[in-house]
Design a protein around this motif. Structure first.
Motif, short mmCIF file in Angstrom:
data_model
loop_
_atom_site.label_atom_id
_atom_site.label_comp_id
_atom_site.label_asym_id
_atom_site.label_seq_id
_atom_site.Cartn_x
_atom_site.Cartn_y
_atom_site.Cartn_z
N VAL A 11 -20.46 37.20 46.51
CA VAL A 11 -21.29 38.35 46.92
C VAL A 11 -22.51 37.87 47.69
CG1 VAL A 11 -22.82 40.18 46.06
CG2 VAL A 11 -20.55 39.91 45.06
N LEU A 28 -22.70 47.88 44.25
CA LEU A 28 -21.54 47.30 44.94
C LEU A 28 -21.35 47.94 46.32
CD1 LEU A 28 -19.31 45.25 44.60
CD2 LEU A 28 -18.06 46.84 43.16
N LEU A 40 -15.19 42.06 48.92
CA LEU A 40 -16.25 42.99 48.50
C LEU A 40 -15.84 44.44 48.77
CD1 LEU A 40 -19.04 43.05 47.27
CD2 LEU A 40 -20.03 42.42 49.47
N THR A 41 -15.21 44.64 49.90
CA THR A 41 -14.74 45.99 50.25
C THR A 41 -13.68 46.47 49.26
OG1 THR A 41 -15.17 45.59 52.59
CG2 THR A 41 -13.61 47.35 52.05
N ARG A 53 -14.59 52.05 55.86
CA ARG A 53 -14.59 53.17 56.82
C ARG A 53 -13.71 52.88 58.03
NH1 ARG A 53 -20.93 54.62 56.78
NH2 ARG A 53 -20.98 52.35 56.79
N VAL A 94 -20.19 43.06 39.01
CA VAL A 94 -18.95 43.36 39.74
C VAL A 94 -17.80 43.58 38.76
CG1 VAL A 94 -17.18 42.36 41.26
CG2 VAL A 94 -19.60 42.16 41.88
N TRP A 109 -13.10 45.40 46.17
CA TRP A 109 -13.69 45.62 44.85
C TRP A 109 -14.34 47.00 44.81
CZ3 TRP A 109 -16.59 40.28 44.58
CH2 TRP A 109 -15.67 39.28 44.27
N GLY A 110 -15.02 47.37 45.87
CA GLY A 110 -15.71 48.66 45.91
C GLY A 110 -14.75 49.83 45.82
N ASP A 116 -17.48 35.08 41.49
CA ASP A 116 -17.58 36.38 42.18
C ASP A 116 -18.99 36.59 42.74
OD1 ASP A 116 -14.99 36.87 41.49
OD2 ASP A 116 -15.42 38.43 40.01
N CYS A 170 -18.09 46.75 36.79
CA CYS A 170 -17.87 47.92 37.63
C CYS A 170 -16.38 48.12 37.92
CB CYS A 170 -18.64 47.72 38.93
SG CYS A 170 -18.57 49.13 40.04
N TRP A 178 -24.20 46.60 48.64
CA TRP A 178 -23.93 45.22 49.05
C TRP A 178 -22.88 45.19 50.16
CZ3 TRP A 178 -23.18 43.11 43.39
CH2 TRP A 178 -24.43 42.96 42.79
N GLY A 179 -21.87 46.03 50.02
CA GLY A 179 -20.81 46.07 51.03
C GLY A 179 -21.31 46.50 52.40
N GLU A 180 -22.46 47.17 52.45
CA GLU A 180 -23.01 47.67 53.71
C GLU A 180 -24.00 46.72 54.38
OE1 GLU A 180 -20.64 50.14 54.19
OE2 GLU A 180 -22.28 50.74 55.48
N ILE A 214 -23.42 38.66 51.59
CA ILE A 214 -24.60 39.47 51.93
C ILE A 214 -25.54 38.71 52.86
CG2 ILE A 214 -26.72 40.40 50.96
CD1 ILE A 214 -25.27 41.25 48.53
N ALA A 274 -12.49 51.11 41.65
CA ALA A 274 -12.88 52.11 40.64
C ALA A 274 -12.33 53.50 40.97
CB ALA A 274 -14.40 52.15 40.51
#
Lengths: 203, 203
Positions: free
Chosen positions: B172, A112, B112-113, B36, A172, B115-116, B168, A175, A115-117, B176, B119
């Motif tokens: 993604v 995850l 996506l950001t 970031r 996803v 979701w990351g 989802d 996670c 993928w975000g990068e 991407i 957690a």
């Protein structure tokens, strides 16, 4: 005096070990704290080496990220390289995808994060395209072989697109909130998607 | 002298506008540079306000992230609140999910950001659970109503799990590598998944 053959070979081995050590450290950092923990300082500290070694072995911290992404596909390539004769191709694939290694919180957090990068890192984007093409080809081959074994006709291209995205989405969900989706739920979702097209699957 | 009723109301309106301005700035930062770029400094600079206003209105930068996540579900709640009488429920839903707004690069990068981050951010995790429950209920209701309209029997729970994960995963992939998956490909993938269970869909 030039290095002897055995010295050169020893040096190469050391370089390979060092790269692997730095990749391991990068994976640990990302699994622990996402992309914000993927810094030259944190990776070097995790590996217990000097900061300069990252640039020496990978050109830059971005180069290390690309190496880590390629490494994440390694397990997948191993599975495809050793087909199991006792299962239909897509069954073996589902078994592996939702096993403890690939469907574990640590591996999924790393996926995850990477993928975000991809969208903002052109080097990683190029690596993704290269790896994704091979991954998609393997999925299409497994679907085609399974359909043939079951005497079914399929339109493999849209079926593969949906299956790849379903697998990503299951990762996803797992996670984000592991309690809401077990590995068995994930296998069931694959069956619900694939069986109308491929016939009964033992997964 | 106590504030008059109209002064108090004016003040509340300003607070709401200010919160929205900060949420807009946060969304812009995340869409541009991922997590970031989601810092007190960058969000305050983007909004053109002092750093202290974030803590004043949201308690902390984490509080702002929770507000932004809730905001991302707003569009979804609007769609479900105004069903289209000319379409089957699941058709209207697919139309909206793969329209320009929700299936655009900017919205998907933000999803996506976020979701990351779930957690590793307990506040965001709690907000996710709250929003996800409502989202899942809406999907199950749309699947059930569509099956009923088409005279089909379905096992709604696993069908909903797979559909949510498929949506989802399509997001993604689109985020991407947009060139590899059009909105039409995404609708087709939904049809391939749902039609064996629900009958023909016009999407």
């Amino acid at each position: 005096m030039p290095a002897t053959k055995s010295e050169a070979s020893h040096k190469r081995l050391l370089a390979r070990d060092r790269r692997q050590q730095l990749e391991d450290a990068a994976l640990s950092c990302i699994a622990r704290g996402g992309i914000r923990a993927f810094t030259v300082d944190q990776v070097a500290a995790e590996a217990g080496v000097s900061r300069g070694l990252i640039a020496h072995h990978f050109g830059s911290i971005e180069g290390l990220l690309v190496a880590v992404y390629s490494r994440m596909f390694h397990q997948w390539r191993e599975i495809m390289a050793h087909p199991r004769p006792d299962r239909l191709p897509i069954e073996a694939l589902i078994d592996a995808l939702f096993g403890d290694d690939l469907f574990g919180r640590q591996a999924l957090t790393i996926w995850l994060t990477l993928w975000g990068e991809i969208a903002t890192n052109p080097l990683l984007g190029a690596e993704h395209r290269a790896q994704y093409a091979g991954y998609r080809d393997s999925i299409m081959a497994a679907l085609t072989a399974t359909a043939k074994a079951n005497g079914r006709q399929i339109d493999v291209d849209p079926l593969a697109t949906g299956f790849i995205c379903l697998v990503d989405g299951l990762g996803v969900q797992r996670c984000i909130e592991p309690a809401l989706l077990s590995a068995e739920d994930a296998r069931t979702a694959c069956r619900v998607y694939l069986e109308p097209h491929l016939g009964p699957l033992a997964v």
